[in-house]
Design a protein around this motif. Structure first.
Motif, PDB file in Angstrom:
ATOM      1  N   ARG A 279       0.833  -1.202   0.000  1.00 32.75           N
ATOM      2  CA  ARG A 279       0.000   0.000   0.000  1.00 32.75           C
ATOM      3  C   ARG A 279       0.865   1.248   0.000  1.00 32.75           C
ATOM      4  NH1 ARG A 279      -4.691   2.163  -1.669  1.00 32.75           N
ATOM      5  NH2 ARG A 279      -5.329   3.831  -0.294  1.00 32.75           N
ATOM      6  N   LEU A 280       1.941   1.234   0.787  1.00 30.99           N
ATOM      7  CA  LEU A 280       2.857   2.374   0.827  1.00 30.99           C
ATOM      8  C   LEU A 280       3.465   2.618  -0.553  1.00 30.99           C
ATOM      9  CD1 LEU A 280       4.352   4.543   2.445  1.00 30.99           C
ATOM     10  CD2 LEU A 280       6.067   2.806   3.010  1.00 30.99           C
ATOM     11  N   LYS A 281       3.895   1.560  -1.198  1.00 32.10           N
ATOM     12  CA  LYS A 281       4.475   1.686  -2.542  1.00 32.10           C
ATOM     13  C   LYS A 281       3.443   2.228  -3.520  1.00 32.10           C
ATOM     14  CE  LYS A 281       6.752  -0.891  -6.171  1.00 32.10           C
ATOM     15  NZ  LYS A 281       6.948  -2.183  -6.799  1.00 32.10           N
ATOM     16  N   PHE A 282       2.211   1.711  -3.450  1.00 38.74           N
ATOM     17  CA  PHE A 282       1.142   2.178  -4.331  1.00 38.74           C
ATOM     18  C   PHE A 282       0.874   3.663  -4.122  1.00 38.74           C
ATOM     19  CE2 PHE A 282      -3.383   3.153  -4.877  1.00 38.74           C
ATOM     20  CZ  PHE A 282      -3.532   2.864  -6.223  1.00 38.74           C
ATOM     21  N   LEU A 283       0.787   4.091  -2.863  1.00 35.67           N
ATOM     22  CA  LEU A 283       0.534   5.505  -2.585  1.00 35.67           C
ATOM     23  C   LEU A 283       1.660   6.385  -3.127  1.00 35.67           C
ATOM     24  CD1 LEU A 283      -0.851   5.331   1.055  1.00 35.67           C
ATOM     25  CD2 LEU A 283      -2.125   5.954  -1.001  1.00 35.67           C
ATOM     26  N   LYS A 284       2.898   5.963  -2.898  1.00 35.25           N
ATOM     27  CA  LYS A 284       4.036   6.763  -3.354  1.00 35.25           C
ATOM     28  C   LYS A 284       4.081   6.875  -4.871  1.00 35.25           C
ATOM     29  CE  LYS A 284       7.370   6.152   0.386  1.00 35.25           C
ATOM     30  NZ  LYS A 284       8.679   5.557   0.736  1.00 35.25           N
ATOM     31  N   GLU A 285       3.746   5.783  -5.565  1.00 30.71           N
ATOM     32  CA  GLU A 285       3.869   5.766  -7.019  1.00 30.71           C
ATOM     33  C   GLU A 285       2.629   6.285  -7.745  1.00 30.71           C
ATOM     34  OE1 GLU A 285       4.908   1.758  -8.011  1.00 30.71           O
ATOM     35  OE2 GLU A 285       6.931   1.948  -7.178  1.00 30.71           O
ATOM     36  N   ASN A 286       1.437   6.061  -7.183  1.00 33.20           N
ATOM     37  CA  ASN A 286       0.213   6.361  -7.921  1.00 33.20           C
ATOM     38  C   ASN A 286      -0.669   7.432  -7.292  1.00 33.20           C
ATOM     39  OD1 ASN A 286       0.571   4.237  -9.958  1.00 33.20           O
ATOM     40  ND2 ASN A 286       0.359   2.882  -8.197  1.00 33.20           N
ATOM     41  N   LYS A 287      -0.547   7.647  -6.010  1.00 35.53           N
ATOM     42  CA  LYS A 287      -1.390   8.608  -5.301  1.00 35.53           C
ATOM     43  C   LYS A 287      -0.499   9.544  -4.494  1.00 35.53           C
ATOM     44  CE  LYS A 287      -5.381   6.536  -6.237  1.00 35.53           C
ATOM     45  NZ  LYS A 287      -6.536   7.149  -6.817  1.00 35.53           N
ATOM     46  N   ARG A 288       0.408  10.203  -5.192  1.00 34.04           N
ATOM     47  CA  ARG A 288       1.434  11.032  -4.550  1.00 34.04           C
ATOM     48  C   ARG A 288       0.834  12.108  -3.641  1.00 34.04           C
ATOM     49  NH1 ARG A 288       6.341  10.418  -2.945  1.00 34.04           N
ATOM     50  NH2 ARG A 288       7.639  12.236  -3.147  1.00 34.04           N
ATOM     51  N   VAL A 289      -0.237  12.755  -4.086  1.00 33.59           N
ATOM     52  CA  VAL A 289      -0.842  13.827  -3.301  1.00 33.59           C
ATOM     53  C   VAL A 289      -1.450  13.266  -2.017  1.00 33.59           C
ATOM     54  CG1 VAL A 289      -2.658  15.587  -3.282  1.00 33.59           C
ATOM     55  CG2 VAL A 289      -1.254  15.274  -5.319  1.00 33.59           C
ATOM     56  N   GLU A 290      -2.198  12.153  -2.132  1.00 30.78           N
ATOM     57  CA  GLU A 290      -2.778  11.532  -0.944  1.00 30.78           C
ATOM     58  C   GLU A 290      -1.683  11.101   0.032  1.00 30.78           C
ATOM     59  OE1 GLU A 290      -5.711   8.463  -1.596  1.00 30.78           O
ATOM     60  OE2 GLU A 290      -6.363   9.484  -3.416  1.00 30.78           O
ATOM     61  N   TYR A 291      -0.594  10.554  -0.511  1.00 35.84           N
ATOM     62  CA  TYR A 291       0.536  10.147   0.328  1.00 35.84           C
ATOM     63  C   TYR A 291       1.100  11.341   1.091  1.00 35.84           C
ATOM     64  CZ  TYR A 291       5.373   9.056   1.482  1.00 35.84           C
ATOM     65  OH  TYR A 291       6.557   8.920   2.136  1.00 35.84           O
ATOM     66  N   MET A 292       1.325  12.447   0.388  1.00 33.93           N
ATOM     67  CA  MET A 292       1.897  13.631   1.032  1.00 33.93           C
ATOM     68  C   MET A 292       0.953  14.210   2.080  1.00 33.93           C
ATOM     69  SD  MET A 292       4.918  13.895  -0.030  1.00 33.93           S
ATOM     70  CE  MET A 292       5.314  15.464   0.711  1.00 33.93           C
ATOM     71  N   ILE A 293      -0.341  14.221   1.792  1.00 31.06           N
ATOM     72  CA  ILE A 293      -1.316  14.741   2.758  1.00 31.06           C
ATOM     73  C   ILE A 293      -1.308  13.885   4.021  1.00 31.06           C
ATOM     74  CG2 ILE A 293      -3.793  15.028   3.202  1.00 31.06           C
ATOM     75  CD1 ILE A 293      -4.037  15.888   0.220  1.00 31.06           C
ATOM     76  N   MET A 294      -1.366  12.558   3.850  1.00 34.36           N
ATOM     77  CA  MET A 294      -1.359  11.668   5.018  1.00 34.36           C
ATOM     78  C   MET A 294      -0.045  11.778   5.784  1.00 34.36           C
ATOM     79  SD  MET A 294      -3.383   8.193   4.062  1.00 34.36           S
ATOM     80  CE  MET A 294      -2.977   7.966   2.344  1.00 34.36           C
ATOM     81  N   PHE A 295       1.052  11.902   5.053  1.00 31.95           N
ATOM     82  CA  PHE A 295       2.359  12.008   5.698  1.00 31.95           C
ATOM     83  C   PHE A 295       2.448  13.279   6.539  1.00 31.95           C
ATOM     84  CE2 PHE A 295       6.833  13.291   5.773  1.00 31.95           C
ATOM     85  CZ  PHE A 295       7.404  12.148   6.325  1.00 31.95           C
ATOM     86  N   THR A 296       2.028  14.400   5.973  1.00 31.53           N
ATOM     87  CA  THR A 296       2.148  15.669   6.695  1.00 31.53           C
ATOM     88  C   THR A 296       1.143  15.780   7.833  1.00 31.53           C
ATOM     89  OG1 THR A 296       0.768  16.782   5.043  1.00 31.53           O
ATOM     90  CG2 THR A 296       3.149  16.952   4.772  1.00 31.53           C
ATOM     91  N   LYS A 297      -0.034  15.169   7.687  1.00 37.54           N
ATOM     92  CA  LYS A 297      -1.022  15.195   8.764  1.00 37.54           C
ATOM     93  C   LYS A 297      -0.711  14.179   9.861  1.00 37.54           C
ATOM     94  CE  LYS A 297      -5.150  16.943   6.501  1.00 37.54           C
ATOM     95  NZ  LYS A 297      -6.551  16.624   6.149  1.00 37.54           N
ATOM     96  N   GLY A 298       0.203  13.257   9.578  1.00 34.06           N
ATOM     97  CA  GLY A 298       0.553  12.240  10.563  1.00 34.06           C
ATOM     98  C   GLY A 298      -0.414  11.075  10.593  1.00 34.06           C
ATOM     99  N   THR A 299      -1.155  10.855   9.518  1.00 38.91           N
ATOM    100  CA  THR A 299      -2.128   9.762   9.485  1.00 38.91           C
ATOM    101  C   THR A 299      -1.681   8.585   8.624  1.00 38.91           C
ATOM    102  OG1 THR A 299      -3.307  10.808   7.642  1.00 38.91           O
ATOM    103  CG2 THR A 299      -4.064  11.338   9.866  1.00 38.91           C
ATOM    104  N   LEU A 300      -0.490   8.656   8.052  1.00 42.37           N
ATOM    105  CA  LEU A 300      -0.026   7.604   7.140  1.00 42.37           C
ATOM    106  C   LEU A 300       0.124   6.261   7.856  1.00 42.37           C
ATOM    107  CD1 LEU A 300       0.905   6.805   4.303  1.00 42.37           C
ATOM    108  CD2 LEU A 300       3.214   7.471   4.979  1.00 42.37           C
ATOM    109  N   ASN A 301       0.790   6.235   9.004  1.00 41.35           N
ATOM    110  CA  ASN A 301       0.994   4.969   9.713  1.00 41.35           C
ATOM    111  C   ASN A 301      -0.329   4.348  10.137  1.00 41.35           C
ATOM    112  OD1 ASN A 301       3.711   5.148   9.373  1.00 41.35           O
ATOM    113  ND2 ASN A 301       4.200   5.522  11.516  1.00 41.35           N
ATOM    114  N   LYS A 302      -1.260   5.185  10.577  1.00 41.24           N
ATOM    115  CA  LYS A 302      -2.577   4.675  10.974  1.00 41.24           C
ATOM    116  C   LYS A 302      -3.270   4.037   9.774  1.00 41.24           C
ATOM    117  CE  LYS A 302      -6.992   6.180  12.848  1.00 41.24           C
ATOM    118  NZ  LYS A 302      -7.859   7.296  13.115  1.00 41.24           N
TER     119      LYS A 302
END
Length: 125
Positions: free
Chosen positions: A46-69
Motif C-alpha cells: 500500500r505504501l508503494k502504491f501511494l508513493k507511485e500512484n497517489k502522490r498527493v494523498e501520500y503527502m497529505i497523510m504524511f504531513t497530517k501524521g495519518t499515514l501509519n494509521k
C-alpha cells in the motif's frame, strides 16, 4: 535604550509560534509523533502504491501524521480477510483440525493452497 526582541512570538493571523535565532524568527514546526508500526507485505504494498500512484494523498497523510494509521488499518483488514477466506475454504473442503494429526502433510499442503488462493483474492481486490 535597549531594543531586545522577545525570544518567542505567535503570529496572530496563522497561530504559528516563532523563536528567535540571531536576528531572525524561525517557526516552531514539528511533525506530530506517530505510532511505530512494523509493516507486513500488505502495508508495504500500500505504501508503494501511494508513493507511485497517489502522490498527493501520500503527502497529505504524511504531513497530517495519518499515514501509519492508514497503513496499519490496511494491513489489518487484509490479514482479517485472508483469515476469513482461509476458514471458508477449510469448511468448503472439509479440512479439519483432526487431519492435522492424522495426515499432517496433506493438511499443510491444503493450508498452503488456501493461503495462496486467499492472498491472490486480496491482491486482485
Amino acid at each position: 535604550m535597549d531594543n531586545k526582541l522577545p525570544k518567542t512570538k505567535i503570529d496572530e493571523r496563522t497561530g504559528i509560534e516563532y523563536h528567535l535565532e540571531g536576528d531572525y524568527y524561525i517557526p516552531n514546526l514539528t511533525i506530530p509523533r506517530q505510532e511505530k508500526i512494523t509493516l507486513n507485505k500488505y502495508g508495504r504494498m500500500r505504501l508503494k502504491f501511494l508513493k507511485e500512484n497517489k502522490r498527493v494523498e501520500y503527502m497529505i497523510m504524511f504531513t497530517k501524521g495519518t499515514l501509519n494509521k492508514h497503513l496499519k488499518e490496511i494491513q489489518e483488514t487484509a490479514d482479517n480477510r485472508i483469515n476469513i477466506i482461509i476458514e471458508q475454504l477449510k469448511q468448503q473442503n472439509n479440512l479439519t483440525e483432526e487431519m492435522k494429526n492424522t495426515d499432517p502433510l496433506y493438511w499443510v499442503s491444503m493450508m498452503n493452497n488456501f493461503k495462496s488462493i486467499a492472498e491472490e483474492i486480496i491482491l486482485n481486490n
